[in-house]
Structure formats: C-alpha cells, structure tokens
Design an enzyme around this catalytic site. Structure first.
Site, PDB file in Angstrom:
ATOM      1  N   ARG A  35      37.914  34.178  38.051  1.00  0.00           N
ATOM      2  CA  ARG A  35      37.791  36.041  38.552  1.00  0.00           C
ATOM      3  C   ARG A  35      39.297  35.783  37.448  1.00  0.00           C
ATOM      4  O   ARG A  35      40.202  37.573  37.813  1.00  0.00           O
ATOM      5  CB  ARG A  35      38.195  35.995  39.457  1.00  0.00           C
ATOM      6  CG  ARG A  35      36.882  35.834  40.146  1.00  0.00           C
ATOM      7  CD  ARG A  35      37.085  35.708  41.659  1.00  0.00           C
ATOM      8  NE  ARG A  35      37.528  37.591  42.610  1.00  0.00           N
ATOM      9  CZ  ARG A  35      37.872  37.895  43.214  1.00  0.00           C
ATOM     10  NH1 ARG A  35      38.265  36.889  43.919  1.00  0.00           N
ATOM     11  NH2 ARG A  35      38.632  38.862  43.890  1.00  0.00           N
TER      12      ARG A  35
ATOM     13  N   LYS B 283      44.586  44.412  39.621  1.00  0.00           N
ATOM     14  CA  LYS B 283      44.438  43.720  40.700  1.00  0.00           C
ATOM     15  C   LYS B 283      44.871  41.564  40.429  1.00  0.00           C
ATOM     16  O   LYS B 283      44.775  41.468  39.636  1.00  0.00           O
ATOM     17  CB  LYS B 283      42.986  43.013  42.000  1.00  0.00           C
ATOM     18  CG  LYS B 283      42.030  43.137  41.586  1.00  0.00           C
ATOM     19  CD  LYS B 283      41.044  42.468  42.199  1.00  0.00           C
ATOM     20  CE  LYS B 283      40.188  42.308  41.774  1.00  0.00           C
ATOM     21  NZ  LYS B 283      38.688  42.629  42.137  1.00  0.00           N
ATOM     22  N   HIS B 284      45.920  40.881  41.820  1.00  0.00           N
ATOM     23  CA  HIS B 284      46.107  41.495  42.524  1.00  0.00           C
ATOM     24  C   HIS B 284      47.693  41.595  42.708  1.00  0.00           C
ATOM     25  O   HIS B 284      48.056  40.546  43.112  1.00  0.00           O
ATOM     26  CB  HIS B 284      45.704  40.234  44.089  1.00  0.00           C
ATOM     27  CG  HIS B 284      44.456  40.624  43.742  1.00  0.00           C
ATOM     28  ND1 HIS B 284      43.461  39.216  42.754  1.00  0.00           N
ATOM     29  CD2 HIS B 284      43.582  40.603  44.970  1.00  0.00           C
ATOM     30  CE1 HIS B 284      41.942  39.064  42.712  1.00  0.00           C
ATOM     31  NE2 HIS B 284      42.085  40.167  44.340  1.00  0.00           N
TER      32      HIS B 284
ATOM     33  N   HIS C 202      41.911  35.034  51.594  1.00  0.00           N
ATOM     34  CA  HIS C 202      41.119  35.292  52.298  1.00  0.00           C
ATOM     35  C   HIS C 202      41.967  34.910  53.956  1.00  0.00           C
ATOM     36  O   HIS C 202      41.180  35.155  54.504  1.00  0.00           O
ATOM     37  CB  HIS C 202      39.970  34.928  51.771  1.00  0.00           C
ATOM     38  CG  HIS C 202      39.142  35.728  51.082  1.00  0.00           C
ATOM     39  ND1 HIS C 202      40.027  35.768  49.646  1.00  0.00           N
ATOM     40  CD2 HIS C 202      38.716  37.050  51.203  1.00  0.00           C
ATOM     41  CE1 HIS C 202      38.780  36.094  49.142  1.00  0.00           C
ATOM     42  NE2 HIS C 202      38.162  37.186  49.901  1.00  0.00           N
TER      43      HIS C 202
ATOM     44  N   ASP D 298      44.026  45.555  49.574  1.00  0.00           N
ATOM     45  CA  ASP D 298      42.974  44.099  49.571  1.00  0.00           C
ATOM     46  C   ASP D 298      42.238  44.463  50.516  1.00  0.00           C
ATOM     47  O   ASP D 298      43.006  45.579  52.340  1.00  0.00           O
ATOM     48  CB  ASP D 298      43.694  42.908  49.234  1.00  0.00           C
ATOM     49  CG  ASP D 298      41.968  41.826  48.387  1.00  0.00           C
ATOM     50  OD1 ASP D 298      40.750  42.912  48.946  1.00  0.00           O
ATOM     51  OD2 ASP D 298      42.853  40.918  48.298  1.00  0.00           O
TER      52      ASP D 298
END
Lengths: 560, 560
Positions: free
Chosen positions: B164, B194-195, B207, B285
């Site tokens: 990503r 981002k990020h 996460h 986020d």
C-alpha cells in the site's frame, strides 16, 4: 562418572572396528529414527532382518513413539533392550531430552525448559537438571541426550530457540550448559551441545530454510565461540551441528548461497575441531529439515555432510547405505575418513559402557527401574528439582501500577482473556490448565476467547460486568511451524480487541517468548513464565497471589 | 480543476460558520462511518432524525457497505444524494480509494496497488491513477479519497503498508504521490496524504498497537519530511495522521510511552503545520484502532486528539458530541480552536464545490453517471490505465537458472504449489484465479495444497510424476490481522515441504510482499506481482510465457 578410556576399553574399540564389515562401519555413522520403524518389540524376526540389512549404530526415539506408546519408562526400556539384544554391536539410543527424561517418556520427569532454568540461574540446579535427566533417561534405556542447547537468543525474532536456550548472555549460558553437561555425563548419559555454530541470530527457522549466523569473527568468538570452548572444557562428548551458515568462516568462493554448518568442513573440521579443539563426536541436526534439503540432491547432501567431518548423520534414511558404499567405492570418501568417525563413535560407546550389555540387551550400569518408574525416592528428587526451577523462574517483568501481588482476600471474580487457545497441543501445552487452576482456587472465572466483534469487552463493561482482576496468558507452541514466536492472527486481533475496554488492564503472562512487550508495550503488568509446565503454572498463580516471591531474573535483556 | 477560494466561496464559508450551532460545528469535525448506520436510503425520516441529533460533517463509506450493497456506482450515488438532500449542510463522502474507485465500489475500476504503480514508475501513469480514481469516484458521489499513501517501506517486516505504498525511495514516492494527488484534485476529488509522520519503520501494526517511527530528526527530514514537503507543494488538501509515534519530535517529558501522532501537538501543530507549512485539513486515522485505544479513556483520547490540532476525527462514534460539548463548556477546548478546524473543513468543501448541490442532493460538478457505470468510453480509459500498470509492473526479481520466459510450446503439464490458500477473501484476493487462468490456456494443472505429510512431493516424484514447470504463488491478505507479511503457519510448512522434492524447482510468484526471498532465499526464480489484481495475474502469466517482457523495476531495494 565418565572417564577416559581404559586400555581394555581401547582394545574393545579396536577389536570391534576390526570385526566390522564396510556396511557395518557405515551403519555406525547413521542415526536411525525409531518412530519410522513399523515394528513392535515382539517382531524380533523383522527387527533382526532390518538390522542385518541396515546395521545402524544408534536410534533416536522421539515424538512418534511417545504418542503411540503408553509412555511408561519400562516400555521404553523393554523396547530398547530388544533392539540391543538383536543388534550385533551395541546401539546408542538418543532422545531430545531437552527438558528432562520426561521430554521423551511421559512417565518420567519433565522439567521447565532451559530458559526457565536460566531465569533461576543456579549452577547447582543446572547440575541436577542434567543429573536427573541422566538417571531417569538411563533407566529407560537412553544413553545419549541431544541436549543441552548452548545457543544464544541474540535476535528476539528467532522462532526456534525461544525458550529452548539459556538466554542471551554467553557467560551464563556457558556456566549453566557446562553444569548440565557434567550432571548428565557424571551419571552415564552422553550430552550433546547444540546447535554449532550457534542458533539465535537469524529471524528464521532451520526447519524451514538454511539460517545464517551473521556475526563477525570477533563477535562470534566472544559469544558462541566462548560458550563452545567452555562446554568442550567441561568434557561434552558430542556436539550437534545445525543447518546454520557462518559466513565469516567460509572461504570467499563459497559465500554465494548460505553453507549450512552440516556440510561445511571449514566449520566442523576447521573451526570446531582444529581451532576449538573438540575431539568428540559431531552429530548433524536432522537431515529432513528444510535447512538441509535445499543444499543439493540426496547424494550430494549426504557426501558433503559426511565429508565435512560429521561423525553421525541424523535420520538420513536407509538410502544412506548405498550412497556411502558407492562414495567409498569411487573414492569420494576414503576408508580413513570413515574409520576416523567409526572410532570416535565406538570410543563414545565404550565411555558409556554399552559394551557391557548382558545377553538380554540389558545395561547393568543403568540405574534400577521398577515397572514404569524409578525408585520412588529418586522420582521425588527429580520432581523436587523441577518444582524448584519452576518456583524460582517466575519473573516479574513489569508492575507499573503496583497491582502485584494481588490480595487473595479481595479477588473472587476474574477474567481471562485468552490471547490464543492451546487446547490441543503436546502434553505440556494445555492453556486450559491455567483456567482450571484458577477455578480450583475457588475463583469465579470468565473466559473471553472470541474477538469478533472487537468490542465485546466494551459491551460487557457497558452492561456492568466487572472483575477483581484480569489475566491475559500467551502461548505459542515451538515446532508449530509458525515461523515466528510473535502473536499473529487471532492473538494479534485479541491485542486490538482488549484495548476496547476502558477499565480492564489485564495482567499479561507469557508462557512462551520472554519478549511479549515488543508486541504489547502498553501492558502495565507482565509476568514471564517461559512454558506451560504444570508446576510453572501453579507457581505463577501463587506468585501472582503473593504466596511466593517472584524470584526469577530475566535471562534476556529487556528494554522496558 | 481545483483552485483557491473565490470571494464568493469565502463568503459561503463565513456565512455557513455563522449559521451553525455549537453542535453543528462539532459535527463538522467528526467523520462518521456509513457502514455503522442501519438505515436504507428509503428510511428518510430516520436519516433526518439521526442527522439532526448527530449533524456530522462527513461520512466514510467502506467495506461494510460494499459487502452489503450490490456494489453498483449508481446505488452509491443514490444513497449519497439521499444523505446530501437530508443534511442541513453539504456533506463530504470519503472512501479508502487507495487503488481506484473500485477499492470501494465493485462496479468501478480497481487498479493494482501503489507498489505496482511504483514498479511501473511513470509519473504520467500516476497522474491517470489519480484522475480516473477521481472521475469514477466523483461520479459515484465520493468527494474525498483517503489516499494516496506517502509512506516508505523502510522496514521489510512492516505488515501494514506492504503493498500500500510507493516503495522505499523518498524521491520516487514524492514524485508519484504528488502526481496522483494532482490527478485526483484536478478532477474534483480531495486527496489525503497518509500516514503522517510516516509508516513503514516499525515491524508492528497500528491497528493493534501504537507503532513507532524511530528515525532520527536528520533521517526523518530527508525521508518522510522530504516526501511530506513535496506533497504539500503539490497542493494536497488533507493529510492523515497515523497512530504512530515520532520520538525525536516530542519533548523529553513525553517520551516514556509512545505518543501517537494523532494526539501529538508537537507533530500536528508543530511539525506538520508550522515547520512544513501545511494549512489544509488534518484528519486522524480511525479512532477504533488499537494504536489509539491504549492512549487513555475515551474522553482523554478525544480531547487530546482534537487539541493536538486534528480537524477531522475518523469514526469517534456518537459519544463524540457530548464529550466535545463538555470540553468546550469547561474550557478544555476553546471556541477559537473549534472554529479554526470548522473553517478549514468548510474551505475544503467550498474548494470541492459541494455548496452547489441541487435540491435533490445531486452534485452537478460530478461527471455524468449512467445507471451503474460511467459512460463506456470513460470506463474503458480507466481500465486501460489499470491494465497498463499491471502490464508494466510485473518484476522479474531472480532468474538464476534462466528458465524464464518459459517456452509455451514445451509446457503442457504444470504443478502449482499453493503456499497458502486464499479461496475466500475480498473480491480482489482469490488465489484460485491463478489456477483458473492457467487452465484457461489449456494447461493441465496439478495443485498441491496439503503439506502433511511433508514428503508428498517426493512421493509423487518417486511415482514418476513430472511436470514441465512448477509454480509457487504466495499471498498474504492485508488487514488480515496477521501482524506479519511473512509466510507463517501452513505457508511456512509448505516451504519446508517443497524442498523434499529432488527435481522440482518452482517458480516463485509473490502476489504480496516484495521481500519473499527473505524467507525463501533458495528460490532460483522469483517474480514479484504485488497483488491478486485480475489483470496482474493475467500479465504475470503472459510474462512468464514470454508473451510480454518483464517491465517492472523493484520499488524496494532487494539484496539478492
């Protein structure tokens, strides 16, 4: 007590060598896997036929046998005696006795793993660890422990030796490994220091691929080199080479692909024998591991492994005989080289006294064994050693909020957040035991082990549920092919999920990796317990409730 | 084409601000999650009641909606128009449009991921990547892409941005990310870099926990700092802060526990706005991620996040309104601070033209949408862009034995060693498609996806089975909570198992991590394809059979 060879023993070695056929000599250099033979001990004709065709020098007895057999020491001894009786030359029987004779035989004593012993950090206890492994192991028929590990956990990502080593400090590792080795060998069991030239630097697993110890020469000498020197001085009878490369030790033209030590003459002959002065038996790690398989085709692998200076090849399978006969025939391997290894193996056998087996194949040097267990006082001594290691290993890593020890009187309801479930594992790997022991104390225990939806804990909180304490045990089986000791998959999701609670701050307990804080740095409280060893779980709970002190000291550096 | 605010637009911003209640202002700073609202578009009364109680400023439309809905662009547009019509103030609708509008809407174009674009490394293609994301996204009602990533894959163990991101090179990342941003914003879609302050240094996943970018100030400035400066110069309208700590940027008294950027004034106000000069919208986020949850209780988290300089909080849930009203009431947050964020948000809305929605909630600036798809010629253009990226990204990483390309005429039987099975994944994650496409070429395909016993391949070989070529595809889903991109579990066992073969040397194909050689260094042949994007699988097979060249260049350094 093991000692140098007497003249009579030396004569037995020479006489035995002289009486052997080429195939029998080749057989001495192969260690077979008992679990791969389909025979029961009653199949004496079949066993005889097998041993005539494949006159191997030693057998490994591992998991397959354990799982199939009732797991009593007497069964093992009878099985072993049958093989001894039917073999023309006395056999050695080895096991991965890494945590006591109970590592292989269910009825004997399983100690906590090496890392727990290192947390207790007591040389006398290490000697007893070796001593009772030997006394119980010999009584069951074993003569050779493929233990202890002398690796160093220098890379926290390493998934192989996580708790199967004595930590990250060379001095402690050398001291405790030497004590274990003396304890074993003083009581008739050959030790095997492993895995030369040293596991614990790579993040990968040599069961899967060839791993690399990429320390520089100077770094290696003060770490693995120092440890190896000291276990050699302690008299270790055998060293296991791993499927581990050591680039600095190879000549420049060999460094394109990693060269596992198991095929490296520079490492086995050059470094281990010539430079460090080891003159005992070199045994390879298992030849069906991924770290060995990619080296070349079967024939090349075998010849390179033997030519590198290996005396005993672990589980090469029976194709070995034909490949070696051909290699001797075409000069790829000389008779002189073969004799060198056979002599070392027979010398080790003579040191262990297996030439004195009686006509029933019974080893009368071994301690007496009554039915399926040692004399009760001996078993009790071994159990006491195991319990003492368990008690003294439990380590309080972090207690930021000062909640440990818990006051037993004020705790009646507890929550267990099962970071992962190990309900079906090896006999020593039952996470459910932790919950059982809490319930056995009269505690009311809720268990959370489903993390979809992530917000379950928050929902419970909002519904007014509350607990006097919360625990978050973690375990990761070794040899589980996970390729990591870190929490992955459901365990990773659990770490996310538990943070949805606003008020619950669980007490983390790692029953495996000592490095759980790397992945869960927000824990206020963490206890390292190193394994799901039964008594370790008990003492961990006692320490948490203040009934015993936390005596363990972390055997690896933790920056917390 | 987006431009500065006209006087009329500026007046709309002031007029709108002046007309808002406190609660409406607070609502502007919250981005709600459409998937968490249980309403169908026909439930207009319920939607109106919800928006009156919770007058949020924007909605995110993500996976939940996609999975439930038929996935046609027209459905999305009607749903969005309903909300626009019922909201007192115009809303923004965002999506994780990381790989085209098809990331969110099944009927629209899904491009290969950023890492594939980086392997093609063409600024014009990157601009089109942004342009068609915008044209299709706007047509479905989206006004805000939470994309592109501007992270750098500096730590190969990072499990979050594996594919990503645009690789490990700051110059390439800055150049391509800027082109995507211009492509999006020139066509009416706000971009979001981002990020911040940069993912890709830690081995962990935000996460799950707060991660740490532990570069030094000097290192950070020449990497993430440089990339951020350049996307700011490219005019990016918004920047997303991650739950990522940047220790050098914090004052000494804040460094005991990692401070996620999402609660760090030093990072958002100090570094991003003052030092790098960003004056657009800062969005956090997602606030349900583990990396944010451990910061403190709900109230503390929310107030610290807003006070740090965040303009829009992503998915704080509806408790947000009460916490913010109280914080304004007791002075924890000033009206001035709130107005600052509301003004930035309204300015972005004005730039996007949403004040011109008609009475049906329809955005007439958006391109026309016929039923569930764009005008055919436009979809075809987007598909052409996706196909071109796929074609130009396939990277030949290693071809030691020179077996690639295969000669199609001499290959009729092939073996696929399924390193892992992804039969049920997201729409773009079907490993079975690789096998289907091989069969569609008329090839006879055997599949091995069971690795117990480990010796199956060897058994097949001994039975005389043979293949003209063997493939070993690998995939690991992102967001799978694996906490790693490495092969673990069954995939690790498969690596061991495949080495039991003596003659089969599989062609590795990574459809995810570009670093597969770290775990499987013995592969002679490796193709990196970056994702299971349909056309990528097709072009990978074509390149393997020599029908197109391998044009991709690895966007990360590989020492092989």
């Amino acid at each position: 007590m093991l000692k140098g060879l007497s003249e009579e023993e030396q004569r037995w070695v020479e006489r035995t060598m002289n009486s052997m056929t080429l195939r029998e000599k080749i057989g001495q250099t192969m260690q077979d896997h008992a679990g791969r033979l389909p025979f029961k001990e009653a199949d004496e004709d079949k066993i005889t036929a097998y041993l005539e065709r494949y006159p191997v020098g030693s057998f490994f007895i591992g998991g397959e046998i354990i799982l199939k057999a009732a797991g009593k020491a007497g069964d093992y001894r009878r099985w072993i005696e049958t093989y001894q009786k039917l073999s023309r030359y006395p056999l050695l029987f080895s096991g991965d006795l890494e945590f006591g004779a109970g590592s292989a035989v269910r009825s004997l004593t399983a100690f906590p793993p090496l890392l727990a012993l290192a947390a207790a950090d007591d040389g006398a206890l290490a000697y007893e660890y070796g001593k009772y492994t030997a006394l119980e192991g010999r009584a069951a028929g074993f003569t050779w422990a493929l233990a202890p590990g002398m690796d160093l956990l220098l890379n926290w990502l390493n998934p192989v030796i996580t708790t199967r080593c004595l930590g990250d400090n060379p001095e402690r590792t050398a001291r405790l490994a030497s004590a274990i080795i003396r304890g074993m060998q003083d009581h008739g069991l050959a030790a095997c220091a492993k895995h030369f030239p040293g596991d614990g630097v790579d993040f990968r697993d040599q069961h899967i691929i060839t791993t690399v110890n990429d320390l520089s020469e100077a770094e290696w000498l003060t770490t693995y080199g120092e440890v190896t020197s000291r276990v050699i001085k302690a008299g270790v009878l055998s060293v296991m080479t791993g499927h581990i490369a050591l680039p600095w030790a190879e000549s420049a033209d060999r460094t394109e692909a990693p060269v596992p030590a198991t095929v490296s003459s520079a490492i086995t002959n050059g470094l281990l024998r010539e430079r460090l002065g080891f003159d005992g038996v070199v045994i390879s790690d298992a030849l069906d591991m991924g770290g060995f398989l990619s080296w070349g085709d079967y024939k090349r692998r075998i010849i390179d492994c033997f030519a590198a200076g290996t005396d005993v090849l672990l589980w090469p399978d029976t194709r070995y005989f034909e490949v070696m006969e051909q290699a001797i025939g075409d000069g790829a391997i000389t008779m002189e080289r073969l004799d060198q290894s056979v002599r070392r193996i027979l010398e080790m056998k003579a040191r262990l006294g297996v030439q004195h087996l009686d006509e029933r194949g019974r080893d009368n040097q071994a301690l007496e064994l009554f039915d399926d267990r040692l004399a009760p006082e001996r078993t009790a001594e071994a159990l006491r050693v195991g319990a003492e290691i368990a008690r003294r290993s439990v380590t309080l890593v972090r207690n930021r909020a000062g909640i440990l020890p818990l006051e037993a009187a004020s705790v009646s309801k507890v929550l267990v957040i099962m970071l992962n479930k190990v309900t079906e594992g090896r006999q020593f790997e039952k996470m459910g035991r932790f919950v059982e022991l809490l319930r056995a104390r009269g505690l009311e225990v809720d268990v959370l082990d489903q993390f979809e939806p992530l917000s379950t804990l928050r929902t419970w909180e909002e519904a007014g549920k509350s607990w006097d304490a919360a625990f978050m045990p973690y375990f990761m089986p070794l040899h589980g092919m996970m390729n990591t000791a870190r929490p992955v998959g459901d365990a990773a999701k659990a770490i996310w999920a538990m943070q949805h609670a606003e008020t619950i701050r669980p007490i983390g307990i790692s029953f495996s990796t000592p490095y759980l804080l790397k992945d869960i740095p927000f824990l206020d409280t963490l206890v390292n317990a190193y394994s799901l060893h039964e008594e370790t779980i008990e003492y961990t709970i006692k320490a948490i409730f203040g009934e015993i002190p936390f005596e363990g000291k972390s055997p690896v550096e933790l920056t917390i």
